[in-house]
Scaffold this motif. Structure first.
Motif, PDB file in Angstrom:
ATOM      1  N   TYR A  99       8.881  -0.780 -12.025  1.00  0.00           N
ATOM      2  CA  TYR A  99       7.544  -0.318 -11.674  1.00  0.00           C
ATOM      3  C   TYR A  99       7.243   0.874 -12.572  1.00  0.00           C
ATOM      4  O   TYR A  99       8.148   1.664 -12.899  1.00  0.00           O
ATOM      5  CB  TYR A  99       7.487   0.162 -10.219  1.00  0.00           C
ATOM      6  N   ALA A 100       5.982   1.011 -12.955  1.00  0.00           N
ATOM      7  CA  ALA A 100       5.582   2.140 -13.799  1.00  0.00           C
ATOM      8  C   ALA A 100       4.159   2.508 -13.435  1.00  0.00           C
ATOM      9  O   ALA A 100       3.288   1.632 -13.416  1.00  0.00           O
ATOM     10  CB  ALA A 100       5.660   1.735 -15.270  1.00  0.00           C
ATOM     11  N   THR A 101       3.902   3.747 -13.145  1.00  0.00           N
ATOM     12  CA  THR A 101       2.514   4.146 -12.899  1.00  0.00           C
ATOM     13  C   THR A 101       1.822   4.343 -14.253  1.00  0.00           C
ATOM     14  O   THR A 101       2.507   4.594 -15.270  1.00  0.00           O
ATOM     15  CB  THR A 101       2.432   5.475 -12.117  1.00  0.00           C
ATOM     16  N   PRO A 102       0.496   4.287 -14.294  1.00  0.00           N
ATOM     17  CA  PRO A 102      -0.189   4.603 -15.555  1.00  0.00           C
ATOM     18  C   PRO A 102       0.231   5.985 -16.061  1.00  0.00           C
ATOM     19  O   PRO A 102       0.411   6.182 -17.268  1.00  0.00           O
ATOM     20  CB  PRO A 102      -1.675   4.564 -15.175  1.00  0.00           C
ATOM     21  N   GLN A 103       0.416   6.921 -15.135  1.00  0.00           N
ATOM     22  CA  GLN A 103       0.822   8.278 -15.548  1.00  0.00           C
ATOM     23  C   GLN A 103       2.183   8.250 -16.253  1.00  0.00           C
ATOM     24  O   GLN A 103       2.385   8.950 -17.244  1.00  0.00           O
ATOM     25  CB  GLN A 103       0.923   9.205 -14.317  1.00  0.00           C
ATOM     26  N   ASP A 104       3.126   7.455 -15.738  1.00  0.00           N
ATOM     27  CA  ASP A 104       4.452   7.356 -16.376  1.00  0.00           C
ATOM     28  C   ASP A 104       4.333   6.839 -17.803  1.00  0.00           C
ATOM     29  O   ASP A 104       5.013   7.314 -18.716  1.00  0.00           O
ATOM     30  CB  ASP A 104       5.353   6.372 -15.615  1.00  0.00           C
ATOM     31  N   ILE A 105       3.463   5.829 -17.963  1.00  0.00           N
ATOM     32  CA  ILE A 105       3.308   5.231 -19.298  1.00  0.00           C
ATOM     33  C   ILE A 105       2.661   6.244 -20.240  1.00  0.00           C
ATOM     34  O   ILE A 105       3.105   6.427 -21.379  1.00  0.00           O
ATOM     35  CB  ILE A 105       2.468   3.932 -19.217  1.00  0.00           C
TER      36      ILE A 105
ATOM     37  N   ASP B 251     -12.593   0.927 -10.043  1.00  0.00           N
ATOM     38  CA  ASP B 251     -13.732   1.748  -9.627  1.00  0.00           C
ATOM     39  C   ASP B 251     -13.258   3.198  -9.443  1.00  0.00           C
ATOM     40  O   ASP B 251     -12.439   3.477  -8.553  1.00  0.00           O
ATOM     41  CB  ASP B 251     -14.284   1.169  -8.309  1.00  0.00           C
ATOM     42  N   ASP B 252     -13.778   4.088 -10.276  1.00  0.00           N
ATOM     43  CA  ASP B 252     -13.310   5.478 -10.230  1.00  0.00           C
ATOM     44  C   ASP B 252     -13.515   6.135  -8.866  1.00  0.00           C
ATOM     45  O   ASP B 252     -12.715   6.957  -8.453  1.00  0.00           O
ATOM     46  CB  ASP B 252     -13.967   6.297 -11.346  1.00  0.00           C
ATOM     47  N   GLU B 253     -14.573   5.746  -8.201  1.00  0.00           N
ATOM     48  CA  GLU B 253     -14.811   6.320  -6.853  1.00  0.00           C
ATOM     49  C   GLU B 253     -13.691   5.915  -5.903  1.00  0.00           C
ATOM     50  O   GLU B 253     -13.195   6.717  -5.126  1.00  0.00           O
ATOM     51  CB  GLU B 253     -16.128   5.792  -6.297  1.00  0.00           C
ATOM     52  N   VAL B 254     -13.326   4.646  -5.969  1.00  0.00           N
ATOM     53  CA  VAL B 254     -12.249   4.157  -5.097  1.00  0.00           C
ATOM     54  C   VAL B 254     -10.928   4.830  -5.471  1.00  0.00           C
ATOM     55  O   VAL B 254     -10.193   5.316  -4.609  1.00  0.00           O
ATOM     56  CB  VAL B 254     -12.115   2.608  -5.183  1.00  0.00           C
TER      57      VAL B 254
ATOM     58  N   VAL C 223      -5.360   8.848 -11.026  1.00  0.00           N
ATOM     59  CA  VAL C 223      -5.588   8.383 -12.386  1.00  0.00           C
ATOM     60  C   VAL C 223      -6.997   7.777 -12.433  1.00  0.00           C
ATOM     61  O   VAL C 223      -7.479   7.237 -11.436  1.00  0.00           O
ATOM     62  CB  VAL C 223      -4.471   7.367 -12.754  1.00  0.00           C
ATOM     63  N   SER C 224      -7.666   7.901 -13.574  1.00  0.00           N
ATOM     64  CA  SER C 224      -9.000   7.309 -13.692  1.00  0.00           C
ATOM     65  C   SER C 224      -8.877   5.909 -14.293  1.00  0.00           C
ATOM     66  O   SER C 224      -7.829   5.544 -14.843  1.00  0.00           O
ATOM     67  CB  SER C 224      -9.866   8.179 -14.605  1.00  0.00           C
ATOM     68  N   SER C 225      -9.977   5.161 -14.231  1.00  0.00           N
ATOM     69  CA  SER C 225      -9.927   3.804 -14.799  1.00  0.00           C
ATOM     70  C   SER C 225      -9.722   3.894 -16.323  1.00  0.00           C
ATOM     71  O   SER C 225      -9.048   3.054 -16.912  1.00  0.00           O
ATOM     72  CB  SER C 225     -11.209   3.042 -14.470  1.00  0.00           C
ATOM     73  N   ARG C 226     -10.267   4.932 -16.939  1.00  0.00           N
ATOM     74  CA  ARG C 226     -10.097   5.094 -18.388  1.00  0.00           C
ATOM     75  C   ARG C 226      -8.617   5.316 -18.725  1.00  0.00           C
ATOM     76  O   ARG C 226      -8.077   4.748 -19.665  1.00  0.00           O
ATOM     77  CB  ARG C 226     -10.948   6.281 -18.877  1.00  0.00           C
TER      78      ARG C 226
ATOM     79  N   ALA D 261     -12.537  -5.997 -12.356  1.00  0.00           N
ATOM     80  CA  ALA D 261     -12.574  -7.086 -13.359  1.00  0.00           C
ATOM     81  C   ALA D 261     -12.778  -6.495 -14.755  1.00  0.00           C
ATOM     82  O   ALA D 261     -12.186  -6.964 -15.734  1.00  0.00           O
ATOM     83  CB  ALA D 261     -13.695  -8.066 -13.016  1.00  0.00           C
ATOM     84  N   ARG D 262     -13.598  -5.470 -14.846  1.00  0.00           N
ATOM     85  CA  ARG D 262     -13.848  -4.825 -16.158  1.00  0.00           C
ATOM     86  C   ARG D 262     -12.555  -4.221 -16.721  1.00  0.00           C
ATOM     87  O   ARG D 262     -12.192  -4.451 -17.879  1.00  0.00           O
ATOM     88  CB  ARG D 262     -14.918  -3.728 -16.006  1.00  0.00           C
ATOM     89  N   VAL D 263     -11.860  -3.466 -15.873  1.00  0.00           N
ATOM     90  CA  VAL D 263     -10.628  -2.807 -16.336  1.00  0.00           C
ATOM     91  C   VAL D 263      -9.562  -3.847 -16.705  1.00  0.00           C
ATOM     92  O   VAL D 263      -8.904  -3.740 -17.744  1.00  0.00           O
ATOM     93  CB  VAL D 263     -10.120  -1.815 -15.253  1.00  0.00           C
ATOM     94  N   LEU D 264      -9.428  -4.864 -15.873  1.00  0.00           N
ATOM     95  CA  LEU D 264      -8.441  -5.916 -16.190  1.00  0.00           C
ATOM     96  C   LEU D 264      -8.782  -6.570 -17.531  1.00  0.00           C
ATOM     97  O   LEU D 264      -7.895  -6.822 -18.349  1.00  0.00           O
ATOM     98  CB  LEU D 264      -8.413  -6.970 -15.075  1.00  0.00           C
ATOM     99  N   SER D 265     -10.051  -6.830 -17.743  1.00  0.00           N
ATOM    100  CA  SER D 265     -10.467  -7.470 -19.007  1.00  0.00           C
ATOM    101  C   SER D 265     -10.184  -6.553 -20.194  1.00  0.00           C
ATOM    102  O   SER D 265      -9.776  -7.016 -21.261  1.00  0.00           O
ATOM    103  CB  SER D 265     -11.961  -7.810 -18.979  1.00  0.00           C
TER     104      SER D 265
END
Ligand code: SF4
Length: 317
Positions: free
Chosen positions: A127-133, A160-163, A171-174, A212-216
């Motif tokens: 497992y790896a969080t975006p922060q770890d990467i 969704d950044d709000e979520v 972490v943000s979607s970006r 869906a946007r972020v996954l794409s």
């Protein structure tokens, strides 16, 4: 960012792993999670512990002796042999919530030792969080890949950044996209998870479309959709109890799944809802199977027959 270590208090965690790692040997490097603020997660509030690398190597020694010669070393946890008995020696999964947080030099040391002691080793996952990467350079990630750490399981949860902000993902979607691209640049396979229902009733559509946007944008090899399960005692469970979070219904989770598959754009991605938390299991390779998967969901959504769904008591985390 340097993490505080408490090696002396390390306690072996229970086995918690992605479905595709069921055949793997589970090797703990950490316990808990470094980002313990996600309000929906059972790791919420856990303390991160780092295991002493000498202890890790001792377990690898025990594993190697057992696999190679059937010999059991003294003072080794019984679970080591219980797991090793049905293991084929090919895959190792590093525990726990985000083993990539393990200090880089020690991670390299543990991986080198695994490669040296287990000649049939093919793949290591974690497992790896975006922060770890994001904490690692592409060069460092490439080095890990060379040592066979070649798949990361990363919870994106929502685009969704709000979520993301509301559930304390940290972490943000970006940043999630940046992390995904970094792993891809290093040639590491990505298996991403997203959570249906995390936006609640009010935020449902935006949660799905942004996810869906972020996954794409990341365009990973694997995506697993989970359905939100409210874990008693977590902050999100309290929000639900107090009436400030409104969960979607089982059929609404299928509507989210349909909207997500329809709006995602991948090069070649195995997309599934096979996880036990889901009300319906679908799977397929996108874009190739998009029509079939959409039709399967439409069929069930049209009938609205609860008998077609996984019963609540059989849903798992
Ligand atoms: S969702 Fe992931 S990052 Fe968040 S607390 Fe759970 S294991 Fe940690």
């Amino acid at each position: 960012m340097p993490m505080r270590e408490k090696a002396e208090e390390f306690e072996r965690p229970g086995i918690f792993r992605p479905p595709s790692e069921r055949e793997s040997y589970f090797l703990p490097l950490t316990s808990g999670c470094s980002n313990n603020t996600c309000t929906f997660c059972g790791f919420y509030g856990t303390k991160l512990r780092m295991r002493d690398v000498r202890e890790v190597k001792r377990e690898i020694d025990a594993l190697s002796m057992y696999m190679g010669h059937g010999v059991r070393l003294p003072n080794i946890d019984d679970i080591v042999y219980a797991v090793a008995q049905r293991w084929d020696g090919r895959r190792v999964f590093l525990q726990d919530g985000d083993a990539l947080v393990y200090p880089y030099q020690r991670l390299v040391e543990a991986l080198k030792y695994l490669n040296e002691k287990l000649p049939n080793l093919e793949r290591v996952g974690s497992y790896a969080t975006p922060q770890d990467i994001l904490r690692r350079s592409v060069e460092e990630l490439k080095e890990l890949k060379k040592l066979k750490l070649s798949i990361f399981y990363t919870g994106i949860e929502s685009g969704d950044d709000e979520v993301l902000q509301r559930v304390g993902k940290g972490v943000s979607s970006r940043q999630a996209v940046e992390a995904g691209r970094k792993a891809e640049q290093a040639g590491i396979t990505l298996s991403l998870t997203v959570i249906l229902g995390l936006g609640g009733v009010e935020g449902s559509r935006k949660h799905v479309l942004e996810t869906a946007r972020v996954l794409s944008e990341i365009d990973p090899e694997y995506v697993g959709a989970l359905t939100l399960t409210l874990v008693p005692g977590t902050p999100l469970w309290h929000e639900w109890q107090q009436g400030s979070f409104h969960p979607i219904s089982p059929f609404e989770s299928l509507e989210e799944l349909k909207l997500m598959t329809e709006n995602s754009s991948f090069t070649d991605c195995f997309f599934s809802s096979m996880h036990a938390s889901n009300y319906l299991s679908i799977r397929g390779t996108l874009p190739r199977d998009k029509q079939r998967m959409t039709a399967e969901l439409e069929r069930v959504l049209k009938k609205r027959d609860p008998e077609l769904l996984r019963p609540e008591f059989l849903r798992g985390l």
